[in-house]
Scaffold this motif. Structure first.
Motif, PDB file in Angstrom:
ATOM      1  N   ALA A 167       0.821  -1.218   0.000  1.00 55.54           N
ATOM      2  CA  ALA A 167       0.000   0.000   0.000  1.00 55.54           C
ATOM      3  C   ALA A 167       0.852   1.264   0.000  1.00 55.54           C
ATOM      4  CB  ALA A 167      -0.909  -0.006   1.219  1.00 55.54           C
ATOM      5  N   TYR A 168       0.394   2.230  -0.797  1.00 55.45           N
ATOM      6  CA  TYR A 168       1.005   3.556  -0.798  1.00 55.45           C
ATOM      7  C   TYR A 168      -0.039   4.553  -1.270  1.00 55.45           C
ATOM      8  CZ  TYR A 168       4.102   7.463  -1.801  1.00 55.45           C
ATOM      9  OH  TYR A 168       4.695   8.699  -1.818  1.00 55.45           O
ATOM     10  N   LYS A 169      -0.404   5.477  -0.400  1.00 55.55           N
ATOM     11  CA  LYS A 169      -1.388   6.528  -0.716  1.00 55.55           C
ATOM     12  C   LYS A 169      -2.661   5.968  -1.329  1.00 55.55           C
ATOM     13  CE  LYS A 169       1.904  10.294  -1.182  1.00 55.55           C
ATOM     14  NZ  LYS A 169       2.398  11.384  -2.018  1.00 55.55           N
ATOM     15  N   GLY A 170      -3.186   4.900  -0.732  1.00 56.64           N
ATOM     16  CA  GLY A 170      -4.443   4.318  -1.193  1.00 56.64           C
ATOM     17  C   GLY A 170      -4.318   3.365  -2.371  1.00 56.64           C
ATOM     18  N   ASP A 171      -3.132   3.240  -2.919  1.00 57.73           N
ATOM     19  CA  ASP A 171      -2.901   2.329  -4.050  1.00 57.73           C
ATOM     20  C   ASP A 171      -2.284   1.037  -3.520  1.00 57.73           C
ATOM     21  OD1 ASP A 171      -2.577   1.510  -6.826  1.00 57.73           O
ATOM     22  OD2 ASP A 171      -0.436   1.933  -6.564  1.00 57.73           O
ATOM     23  N   ILE A 172      -2.762  -0.101  -4.033  1.00 58.37           N
ATOM     24  CA  ILE A 172      -2.227  -1.407  -3.636  1.00 58.37           C
ATOM     25  C   ILE A 172      -1.538  -2.007  -4.853  1.00 58.37           C
ATOM     26  CG2 ILE A 172      -2.820  -3.738  -2.873  1.00 58.37           C
ATOM     27  CD1 ILE A 172      -3.832  -2.178  -0.704  1.00 58.37           C
ATOM     28  N   GLY A 173      -0.251  -2.332  -4.708  1.00 62.50           N
ATOM     29  CA  GLY A 173       0.442  -2.951  -5.829  1.00 62.50           C
ATOM     30  C   GLY A 173       1.864  -3.353  -5.488  1.00 62.50           C
TER      31      GLY A 173
END
Length: 187
Positions: free
Chosen positions: A85-91
């Protein structure tokens, strides 16, 4: 250098993998995997082996299922949603190099003729299915086992496919129960 080809979703995932290790990747280009990509993955499996390393989200799990169904015998690398997770993004592209290296050291290998050492009753007794907090409990146990998150039926299949032993399962449950106790003490 990692011998196997690593299947990822896109170019940002490839960049993250290459920051962590020396490896070759095959990009699926998202969840609409074409036949040409599946043929490349099958060839890679025959020649070098394949590691599936997709995002810990619905689309990533869908890609993992498609590739594993079409190309048997793949190895699987998993990271948690928190690690991705980073700033609401999952990848995968958001994971640290250390997290990626750790996932690649903790690979799980499919075993087609798998017979589970666990039963559905074991999952019920552990509160992983038919329980108000089953999804959260499966997530925690799946992360502890290194098999990722999935629904109850898929969880059972993964335990069989990756030959999760009763001892591994019980250790993961004990870890979950310790976390629950710690969280309750902190309230």
């Amino acid at each position: 250098m990692i011998k196997e080809m690593i299947v990822v979703e896109g170019k940002d995932d490839t960049a993250a993998i290459r920051r962590a290790v020396e490896a070759d990747t095959i990009e699926t280009g998202g969840s609409a995997i074409g036949q040409a990509v599946l043929k490349r993955i099958a060839l890679a499996q025959q020649r070098r082996g394949v590691i599936i390393f997709t995002d810990p989200d619905h689309a990533g799990e869908r890609i993992r299922k498609i590739v594993a169904a079409k190309v048997p015998g793949c190895k699987h690398a998993f990271i948690t949603q928190e690690q991705a997770a980073y700033k609401g993004d999952i990848g995968v592209e958001n994971a640290t190099p250390e997290t990626i290296r750790q996932a690649l050291q903790s690979l799980r290998t499919e075993y087609d003729a798998a017979v589970s050492q666990l039963t559905m009753e074991d999952l019920i007794a552990a509160g992983l299915i038919v329980h108000p907090d089953a999804a959260a409990r499966r997530l925690a146990v799946g992360n502890a086992l290194g098999i990722g998150y999935c629904n109850g039926k898929q969880f059972y299949k993964r335990c069989a496919m990756f030959q999760i032993s009763r001892e591994e399962f019980e250790a993961a449950l004990e870890h979950l129960n310790e976390e629950v106790c710690e969280n309750n003490e902190n309230l």
